[in-house]
Design an enzyme around this catalytic site. Structure first.
Site, PDB file in Angstrom:
ATOM      1  N   GLU A  69      21.811   3.071 -45.712  1.00 12.71           N
ATOM      2  CA  GLU A  69      21.757   3.801 -44.986  1.00 12.71           C
ATOM      3  C   GLU A  69      20.560   4.923 -45.253  1.00 12.71           C
ATOM      4  OE1 GLU A  69      25.614   4.784 -44.206  1.00 12.71           O
ATOM      5  OE2 GLU A  69      24.714   4.824 -42.121  1.00 12.71           O
ATOM      6  N   ARG A 123      18.291  12.209 -43.381  1.00  8.66           N
ATOM      7  CA  ARG A 123      18.985  11.864 -41.978  1.00  8.66           C
ATOM      8  C   ARG A 123      19.638  13.328 -41.065  1.00  8.66           C
ATOM      9  NH1 ARG A 123      24.828   9.052 -42.258  1.00  8.66           N
ATOM     10  NH2 ARG A 123      24.257   7.765 -40.276  1.00  8.66           N
TER      11      ARG A 123
END
Ligand code: AMP
Length: 396
Positions: A381, A90
């Site tokens: 996520e 990320r």
């Protein structure tokens, strides 16, 4: 294909190992308080759970420890590092350059470092995570999934500030948006769940950081955070929207330095500044006991969200669904009820009983006759990052 997802923060590394395309979770955990002598390591598989206090001096040591556990003969889930085909990272800020998930090479790493100017708290630890993952998993493909990428579709009319043009063209001062991985995931889930071909959805990511996105036909067209994650909604310790004139007043009349203003707006404001508590659970408890500051903080947070719902409904000329996600959105029935109260003009009607139920799955908490569906969708996520990495590797 096994994909390791890494979310590397300033003092923590969160990770999940997933099997794609089955999307099964093999293990997950976190190395926390990296750099302190009481670092915490948690590691969880379907059958095992480990919690350890140890010293992890830096990210290298943190990820090394995670890799050892993944390979451990007793609690591990792989036999050889080479089983991990990709590491999905990320990355918070990808500027205007990255509108897609990207394979990491030297140029991409340089850009991620360069964008640290725009995200000084996030990009440096994201970068550190990439460097240690390259060392520890040299055979794996390293993939960057940018939180800003989903918002690259925001049109000029909404991504520019009314400042002199050259600040936009020469200095990149514009709306970038954040929490993009989450907004993209839950909006895709909502579109699929509702079976919509054309769609007008507002996603509310309400956690420690809070943001909202207007998602039209699957694309972000407006977003409440902006150049930085300070803008928009009232958050745990961030103010969200304020009159920027306050900053000059604080500096000119009250003697604040710019660093102090930065600290005030990002770390001492929001729910914390209004009540002394940053966690909504504490604020709800206090509000229930009659604490007026806490009651008002909940009302103010919901009111701010309502204003954005109005704005985004106008921007999309309609609304099919609103989606609540993240710590507050998934868990606080009080906040959901406060947000949805008195929005029947917009066709939003909450079913009070459904709002009280809790599941791990997608839940429709609107009444049968609500023109706008109100959904609670747990954000995933890490799964979204793994999906994106998988899709990229399949197509390249
Ligand atoms: P996140 O950043 O998504 O992990 O969200 C963390 C925040 O969610 C916490 O700081 C709390 O304010 C909020 N939260 C978590 N669980 C609850 C709950 N049961 N009720 C109200 N707020 C909650």
């Amino acid at each position: 294909m096994k994909i390791l997802v890494i979310n590397s923060g300033s003092s923590s590394i969160k990770f999940q190992l997933l099997q794609l395309p089955e999307e099964s979770l093999l293990c997950k955990g976190m190395a926390d308080r990296i750099g302190a002598n009481n670092s915490q390591l948690t590691y969880k598989t379907e059958t095992e759970q480990i919690q350890e206090t140890l010293t992890l001096n830096n990210h290298q040591k943190g990820l090394q420890k995670i890799a050892e556990l993944l390979l451990d003969p007793k609690v591990g889930v792989i036999q050889d590092k080479s089983e991990i085909v990709a590491v999905g990272h990320r990355v918070v800020q990808g500027g205007s350059l990255f509108s897609e998930t990207t394979l990491i090479n030297d140029r991409v790493k340089q850009e991620i470092q360069a964008f640290a100017d725009l995200a000084p708290l996030h990009n440096p630890p994201n970068y550190a995570g990439i460097i240690v993952a390259e060392q520890l998993f040299p055979e794996a493909q390293q993939v960057a999934v940018f939180d800003t990428a989903f918002h690259q579709s925001i049109p000029e009319v909404a991504n520019q500030y009314a400042l002199p043009k050259k600040l936009y063209t020469e200095h990149g001062i514009q709306v970038y948006g954040f929490h993009g991985v989450s907004h993209q995931y839950v909006s895709q889930q909502a579109i699929q769940y509702l079976g919509l071909k054309q769609s007008k959805i507002i996603t509310l990511h309400l956690g420690n950081g809070c943001s909202m996105t207007a998602v039209k036909d699957g694309q972000s067209i407006d977003h409440s955070m902006g150049f930085t994650p300070t803008n928009g909604l009232i958050m745990g310790s961030r103010s969200g929207d304020i009159d920027q004139g306050i900053i000059f007043h604080l500096v000119d009349k009250l003697g604040y330095t710019l660093d102090e203003v930065n600290n005030l707006i990002n770390k001492q404001s929001g729910l914390l500044g209004l009540t002394g508590y940053r966690d909504l659970r504490d604020i709800e408890t206090q509000a229930g006991q009659g604490n007026r500051d806490c009651q008002l903080a909940i009302e103010m947070s919901a009111y701010r969200i309502k204003k954005y719902i109005g704005a985004y409904t106008a921007a999309m000329n309609g609304l099919d669904a609103i989606v609540f996600t993240a710590g507050i959105g998934e868990n606080s029935q009080l906040m959901r009820a406060s947000v949805c109260a008195n929005l029947d003009y917009f066709g939003i009607k909450l079913d009070k009983e459904k709002n009280k139920q809790k599941t791990e799955d997608i839940q429709d908490i609107s009444t049968a006759d609500s023109a706008v569906k109100v959904l609670v969708i747990p954000t995933k996520e890490e799964l979204q990052i793994a999906r994106q990495a998988y899709q990229l590797l399949q197509s390249s």
